[in-house]
Design a protein around this motif. Structure first.
Motif, PDB file in Angstrom:
ATOM      1  N   LEU A 178     117.801  -1.132  85.127  1.00 13.02           N
ATOM      2  CA  LEU A 178     119.072  -0.337  85.620  1.00 13.02           C
ATOM      3  C   LEU A 178     120.276  -0.494  84.780  1.00 13.02           C
ATOM      4  CD1 LEU A 178     120.221   0.952  88.373  1.00 13.02           C
ATOM      5  CD2 LEU A 178     120.648  -1.169  89.167  1.00 13.02           C
ATOM      6  N   ARG A 179     120.621  -1.763  84.284  1.00  8.69           N
ATOM      7  CA  ARG A 179     121.674  -1.827  83.338  1.00  8.69           C
ATOM      8  C   ARG A 179     121.501  -0.887  82.442  1.00  8.69           C
ATOM      9  NH1 ARG A 179     126.546  -4.643  83.540  1.00  8.69           N
ATOM     10  NH2 ARG A 179     126.511  -4.245  85.691  1.00  8.69           N
TER      11      ARG A 179
ATOM     12  N   GLN B  43     117.517   7.920  90.290  1.00  7.62           N
ATOM     13  CA  GLN B  43     117.078   9.276  90.176  1.00  7.62           C
ATOM     14  C   GLN B  43     116.431   9.588  89.043  1.00  7.62           C
ATOM     15  OE1 GLN B  43     118.055  10.104  93.455  1.00  7.62           O
ATOM     16  NE2 GLN B  43     116.403  11.477  93.354  1.00  7.62           N
ATOM     17  N   ALA B  44     117.038   9.063  87.854  1.00  5.47           N
ATOM     18  CA  ALA B  44     116.526   9.430  86.552  1.00  5.47           C
ATOM     19  C   ALA B  44     115.083   8.577  86.339  1.00  5.47           C
ATOM     20  CB  ALA B  44     117.601   8.956  85.744  1.00  5.47           C
TER      21      ALA B  44
ATOM     22  N   LEU C  68     109.328   5.594  86.690  1.00  5.27           N
ATOM     23  CA  LEU C  68     109.640   3.873  86.337  1.00  5.27           C
ATOM     24  C   LEU C  68     110.457   3.284  87.516  1.00  5.27           C
ATOM     25  CD1 LEU C  68     110.120   3.744  82.869  1.00  5.27           C
ATOM     26  CD2 LEU C  68     108.020   3.054  84.082  1.00  5.27           C
ATOM     27  N   ALA C  69     110.570   4.203  88.782  1.00  3.49           N
ATOM     28  CA  ALA C  69     111.174   3.546  89.848  1.00  3.49           C
ATOM     29  C   ALA C  69     111.056   2.097  90.236  1.00  3.49           C
ATOM     30  CB  ALA C  69     111.388   4.498  91.022  1.00  3.49           C
ATOM     31  N   ASP C  70     109.780   1.741  90.027  1.00  5.07           N
ATOM     32  CA  ASP C  70     109.380   0.314  90.611  1.00  5.07           C
ATOM     33  C   ASP C  70     109.758  -0.726  89.707  1.00  5.07           C
ATOM     34  OD1 ASP C  70     107.527   1.818  88.773  1.00  5.07           O
ATOM     35  OD2 ASP C  70     106.013   0.128  89.128  1.00  5.07           O
TER      36      ASP C  70
ATOM     37  N   LYS D 133     116.295   5.831  98.154  1.00  7.46           N
ATOM     38  CA  LYS D 133     117.614   4.876  97.971  1.00  7.46           C
ATOM     39  C   LYS D 133     117.311   3.588  96.889  1.00  7.46           C
ATOM     40  CE  LYS D 133     121.178   4.561  99.762  1.00  7.46           C
ATOM     41  NZ  LYS D 133     122.125   4.744  98.932  1.00  7.46           N
ATOM     42  N   LEU D 134     118.143   3.387  96.166  1.00  9.23           N
ATOM     43  CA  LEU D 134     118.386   2.320  95.227  1.00  9.23           C
ATOM     44  C   LEU D 134     117.935   1.206  96.114  1.00  9.23           C
ATOM     45  CD1 LEU D 134     118.487   1.215  92.283  1.00  9.23           C
ATOM     46  CD2 LEU D 134     120.940   1.003  92.656  1.00  9.23           C
ATOM     47  N   PRO D 135     116.834   0.390  95.968  1.00 12.46           N
ATOM     48  CA  PRO D 135     116.744  -0.966  96.627  1.00 12.46           C
ATOM     49  C   PRO D 135     117.598  -2.128  96.131  1.00 12.46           C
ATOM     50  CG  PRO D 135     114.920  -0.669  94.908  1.00 12.46           C
ATOM     51  CD  PRO D 135     115.648   0.570  94.727  1.00 12.46           C
TER      52      PRO D 135
END
Lengths: 256, 259, 266
Positions: A104-105, A135-136, A142-144, C5-7
């Motif tokens: 995320l960072r 979102q990106a 790679l959201a997980d 939503k961002l967890p």
């Protein structure tokens, strides 16, 4: 094509000579319109990377002028320069992620150009931007991994994080400097597919340089050939025959 | 005929160096009036002192705790202030952050000079300026830490991966943002580790700063020594030993966990 | 794609950070308790000014007077203390190093006790040591030599023992395989490998010894520290300044020389 749209990138007689006298770029003229998927090909050391880095002025050029959306980046200074760079997302061969930081960072750092410095000193990103980064990450699937440390991902995943970083920047143009040079064939396809999707679905202009002829033909809409700092070919992918590639790589007749 | 083993060329560099070292050694013995004989004839006096120290005045232990805590406090503050100064300074003298060679050269020169000043001398100077007490010790430790940590810091900064810096620059970050997001995350753990290391050294150093009047346990050490109370010197040395061991242990474990 | 939503970040990492921050802030607050408030004394500004004056106009005449008490003489004495002290310490460190080195076929208690003794020596304040040697051999540079020599063992033997621990055992095995005795192994395999490392460690320790030797005089153990403490006590800042410059030159020069030698060794 629209009537008289502003080109995304314009090279106007651009030359680059390094301090040690080596010629990086030689009198290059180039116009790239919005929505193109341009692949730059050539031998290593031919000047592909120099060309890419000249676009967002990571390298200064010696002569000529480069315009981004009609604005000269060559003459831009300080804040203006950073505002132009903000419009250009960049993807690197070695991903250039901060290993010890979370995914995320890393993705959020694409937004630095949008904040005042004091806010960045404390790392104060807005919730909207965090959501944008998430979102990106969904776009590159790679959201997980959002809170995983970057160095715990595989090379292909790391490159997709860096694509997400570039996307979060909300650029109109994406530069990809040999994005797949350190990846295996399987992940190569994913990364190239991602770039293609960004180009087609999000309408971002993509300028990518590659070694591989087959990939250039499969993904590009337009090919630019560079040899010894000179532009030796520029045309739609359909015109880039094997004879053309032969000339780019081996320099059949033209001097080097 | 069999070929004879060729003679190895005389390595005169090595011999010359050895000769110079020997001459230096003899010269040192001469200039320092060294009499090993004297040492051995008076060895009993030396051991006597040890015996006196070994008769530890345990009752005195209680009195040493307060100044020992003060020593630790001085070390914490000195380490903190010195490191806080060292961080921006280290950035200033890192060749991959500041590309101006003149700036880097000048500030490195200053740093090298600061690093040569002995800690006890700093203590004596600050006692003269701010008077006897722990504040002088804190100032001395601050400068001492600054010199030591700046060097460790900039050496760490110069080994970082330049990639993230380039990425930040490409995204439109300015110098401060580059430092914050590309430099700092890469070195933060090293910094904490170096600061802890400096703290270990400072605890050792600050135990003697008091000898010059700069506060802490050293003041008591000086008093005990000047009154020839070696039984008390023994207590103080033991207390220092235990505290240094404990701090080294905790700090070492923390550093291990970080890296 | 539905909007996700961002967890929230994983809780355990956040708590670790909070805990570390609390401990750190607590320690800092504690450190400041009971410290006398820093107030600039009336004469502090004046003292600083006269120190600054002294730094600009150092006492050049003191560099060389010819009576053996001048800067050049005492600096040379300092150099002598450091050289001889380091040499003595290197010799004594050898047996200590083999005692403390963790190698095969060795009872763990031996190594442990060796390391403990070295830590004890390292921690024993050098100044106290100097005062004890002054008692034994009288004030002067010889006491300084002994103090440096003894104190340095703690660090030097530790460095030596680490070199021994990191030594490549292959060469020794080769000598043993060829029928060599333990002594042969030491002479033919261990020493040639260890010697450059030992010399390099000794030079490094010498750089630190120069710094010690320049302050031990403050308690009467010879060298440039003696005139330094006199000059500070009598507040003759031009004298302090020239001595400080002298120390800086000496330390810088020896650092450079020793660094150059060490580079050639490796």
């Amino acid at each position: 094509m629209k009537q008289e749209a502003t080109p995304v990138i314009e090279f106007d007689h651009v030359s680059k000579i390094y301090e040690n006298g080596v010629v990086g770029l030689k009198d290059i003229n180039l116009t790239i319109m919005p929505g193109e998927f341009v692949v730059v090909v050539g031998l290593s050391g031919a000047g592909k990377s120099t060309l890419m880095r000249a676009v967002n002025r990571l390298h200064d050029i010696s002569q000529g002028d480069i315009r981004i959306d009609g604005e000269s980046i060559t003459k831009a200074k300080g804040k203006k320069l950073r505002q132009i760079r903000r419009k250009i997302g960049m993807i690197f061969q070695n991903f250039n992620l901060i290993n010890r930081a979370t995914v995320l960072r890393n993705v959020l750092t694409g937004r630095v150009g949008y904040y005042p410095t004091w806010k960045m000193l404390f790392g104060l990103f807005s919730p909207e931007d965090k959501q944008r980064a998430y979102q990106a990450l969904q776009t590159v699937e790679l959201a997980d991994k959002v809170y995983t440390r970057a160095d715990q991902l595989s090379g292909g995943q790391q490159q997709r994080v860096s694509i997400a970083r570039a996307l979060t920047q909300a650029p109109s143009l994406i530069l990809a400097d040999e994005p797949i040079a350190s990846l295996d064939p399987e992940t190569t396809r994913r990364v190239m597919d991602d770039l293609k999707r960004i180009n087609q679905e999000l309408g971002m202009t993509v300028l990518v340089n590659l070694h591989q002829v087959d990939l250039a033909q499969a993904y590009g809409s337009r090919i630019i050939g560079i040899r010894a700092g000179e532009k030796v070919f520029d045309g739609p992918v359909s015109e880039a025959t094997s004879a053309v590639f032969d000339e780019i790589y081996n320099g059949a007749e033209a001097e080097g | 005929m069999e070929d004879l083993l060729p003679k190895q060329k005389l390595n005169w560099h090595k011999w010359a160096l050895t000769a110079v070292m020997l001459v230096a050694l003899v010269w040192s013995a001469f200039i320092t009036d060294a009499h090993l004989g004297l040492f051995f004839t008076n060895f009993s006096q030396f051991t006597e002192l040890f015996v006196e120290m070994a008769h530890v005045d345990w009752a005195y232990t209680g009195y040493t705790l307060e100044p020992m805590l003060q020593t630790i406090k001085m070390s914490i503050i000195g380490t903190l202030l010195g490191s806080a100064l060292a961080f921006p300074y280290a950035l200033l003298v890192s060749r991959n952050i500041v590309t101006n060679k003149v700036v880097v050269g000048v500030f490195r020169f200053i740093l090298n000079i600061v690093r040569t000043i002995p800690d006890l001398m700093l203590a004596a100077l600050f006692v003269a300026v701010v008077g006897i007490g722990p504040v002088a010790g804190i100032f001395a430790l601050t400068i001492f830490t600054f010199g030591m940590v700046s060097k460790l810091f900039y050496e760490a900064i110069e080994t970082i991966d330049p990639g993230p810096l380039e990425a930040l620059r490409a995204a439109g970050g300015n110098r401060i943002e580059i430092i914050r997001f590309a430099v700092f995350p890469q070195i933060a753990n090293y910094f904490v580790s170096y600061v802890l290391y400096a703290f270990e050294i400072n605890v050792r150093a600050s135990t003697v700063l008091g000898y010059m009047g700069a506060g802490g346990i050293g003041v008591y050490l000086q008093q005990a020594l000047s009154m020839f109370r070696y039984d008390r010197v023994g207590v103080i040395v033991l207390v220092i030993f235990v505290v240094v061991l404990a701090i080294d242990y905790v700090s070492g474990k923390t550093r291990e966990a970080l890296l | 794609m539905t909007e996700l939503k961002l967890p929230n970040p994983p809780a355990q990492r956040r708590w670790g950070k909070v805990l570390a921050a609390v401990i750190f802030i607590g320690l800092v607050i504690w450190a400041f308790t009971g410290m006398p408030a820093f107030s600039i004394k009336a004469n502090a500004v004046m003292v600083t000014k006269s120190i600054g004056d002294g730094l600009i106009h150092p006492d050049w005449a003191y560099v060389w007077t010819g009576d053996g008490e001048d800067l050049t003489s005492t600096l040379l004495e300092t150099l002598g203390i450091a050289i001889l002290g380091t040499f003595i310490s290197a010799v004594i460190s050898l047996p200590f190093a083999f005692w403390a080195a963790h190698t095969k076929h060795k009872f763990w208690l031996v190594t442990r006790s060796g390391k403990f003794v070295l830590t004890a020596i390292r921690t024993f304040p050098e100044i106290v040591l100097a005062l004890m040697f002054i008692k034994a051999v009288g004030p002067g540079s010889f006491a300084g030599v002994l103090a440096v020599g003894f104190h340095s063992i703690g660090m030097l033997a530790k460095l030596f023992s680490e070199a021994i621990e990191n030594m490549n055992g292959g060469a020794g095995e080769a000598v043993t395989a060829a029928g060599g005795s333990a002594l042969d192994v030491t002479m033919l395999a261990s020493l040639p490998q260890l010697l450059p490392e030992f010399v390099s460690n000794t030079l490094y320790r010498f750089e630190l010894a120069i710094r010690s030797a320049s302050i031990l005089g403050m308690v009467g153990a010879g060298g440039v520290g003696t005139p330094l403490i006199f000059a500070i006590q009598t507040r003759s800042w031009p004298r302090v300044a020239i001595i400080l410059y002298g120390i800086i030159v000496l330390v810088t020069a020896t650092d450079w020389l020793s660094g150059a030698l060490r580079k050639r060794l490796v």
